[in-house]
Write an enzyme that holds these catalytic residues in place. Structure first.
Site, PDB file in Angstrom:
ATOM      1  CG  ASP A  48      -1.295   1.365   5.313  1.00  0.00           C
ATOM      2  OD1 ASP A  48      -0.905   2.537   5.197  1.00  0.00           O
ATOM      3  OD2 ASP A  48      -0.605   0.376   4.985  1.00  0.00           O
ATOM      4  CE1 TYR A  53       2.206  -3.761   2.078  1.00  0.00           C
ATOM      5  CE2 TYR A  53       0.084  -2.946   2.810  1.00  0.00           C
ATOM      6  CZ  TYR A  53       1.444  -2.938   2.896  1.00  0.00           C
ATOM      7  OH  TYR A  53       2.037  -2.126   3.820  1.00  0.00           O
ATOM      8  CE  LYS A  78       2.062   1.813   2.952  1.00  0.00           C
ATOM      9  NZ  LYS A  78       1.142   0.677   3.054  1.00  0.00           N
ATOM     10  CG  HIS A 111       5.951   0.161  -0.010  1.00  0.00           C
ATOM     11  ND1 HIS A 111       4.936  -0.656  -0.413  1.00  0.00           N
ATOM     12  CD2 HIS A 111       6.178  -0.176   1.282  1.00  0.00           C
ATOM     13  CE1 HIS A 111       4.566  -1.440   0.582  1.00  0.00           C
ATOM     14  NE2 HIS A 111       5.302  -1.174   1.623  1.00  0.00           N
TER      15      HIS A 111
END
Ligand code: A2P
Length: 271
Positions: A48, A53, A78, A111
């Protein structure tokens, strides 16, 4: 470590491994590359990540270097929470696919229903707009499944009313002590799989006396109890660690929490 390979089936028939490796807060570059490669070597086949990120590139590199066949690994990413317009969504979806060096992403999520720096802001129209763009990419085959993250019942209803398309997944913060029963109930009723991020409460609940006592009863670690708690509540945990031994520990959850103990754990409130 059977739950690394055992799968849930999404409402569109796509299979998704029951434990995923979370990469939130793993710094980009060598850290994210090494952690993901270790996870894949240990046996995780579900990773994931997210554009936000900033480690999609490293996840893609690790996947390539793992030698695993693309179709045997499940990758989620996302759309950043502040992107609430169609063109922005298209641009970011293209970038994610490029960052990961993939032809398709297994699961793609909005997200959050609002930008992280404006939690609670009403972005219903924006969510509907980006949901339409995501459906378009799903129908073109760039994504095998699509969904949302951090959405409550009303957030989900709005995008479904506007498109007739029910998300396959809702990824939410969920762990022992953090009640999500209302959202989970709605998701279960609508065949939306709930994924649990921060299943260890970002590590903060592992010293909790009640959790330690229950873990001792099953002869497992608090982390293992927390992860199995998610699975036994029919959700999909995404534990994060950069430590290879902990990756193995977190996947070793082949035990069953009794119904009465699960009830006790479900009643714990910690936030
Ligand atoms: P580390 O990456 O140094 O192992 P969550 O998945 O809820 O976000 O929790 C992640 C946090 O929990 C990280 O700080 C991680 O630290 C820690 N962690 C992950 N697995 C374990 C484990 N088995 N035992 C103790 N701490 C863990």
């Amino acid at each position: 470590m059977k739950y690394l390979k055992e799968k849930y089936v999404l409402s569109n028939g796509v299979e998704i491994p029951k434990i995923g490796f979370g990469t939130w807060q793993i710094p980009k570059g060598n850290d994210a590359y090494k952690a993901t490669l270790n996870a894949l070597n240990v046996g995780y086949i579900h990773i994931d990540t997210a554009f936000a990120y900033d480690n999609e590139f490293d996840v893609g590199r690790a996947l390539k270097d793992s030698g695993l066949k693309r179709e045997n690994v499940f990758i989620t990413s996302k759309l950043p929470s502040h992107i609430k317009d169609y063109n922005g969504a298209i641009k970011h979806m293209d970038e994610t696919i490029k960052n990961l060096s993939l032809d398709y992403v297994d699961l793609y999520l909005i997200h959050a229903p609002w930008p992280w720096n404006e939690i609670g802001k009403d972005c219903k129209e924006g969510n509907l707009e980006v949901w339409k763009a995501i459906i378009e990419y799903y129908e073109k085959g760039y994504f095998r499944a699509i969904g949302v993250s951090n959405f409550n019942k009303d957030d989900i209803k709005y995008i479904v009313d506007g498109t007739g398309f029910m998300p396959h997944v809702n990824q939410i913060k969920y762990h022992i002590g953090f009640d999500q029963s209302e959202t989970i109930k709605y998701c279960n009723e609508n065949n939306i799989l709930v994924e649990a991020y921060s299943p260890l409460g970002t590590g903060k609940i592992l010293n909790d006396r009640e959790i330690i006592n229950m873990a001792n009863k099953y002869n497992v670690t608090p982390a293992q109890l927390c992860i199995k708690f998610c699975i036994d509540n029919n959700t999909l945990p995404l534990p994060k660690t950069v430590n290879k031994n902990r990756m193995i520990e977190n996947a070793n959850v082949d035990f069953k929490i009794s119904e009465s103990d699960l009830e006790i754990l479900n009643k714990i409130q910690r936030s």
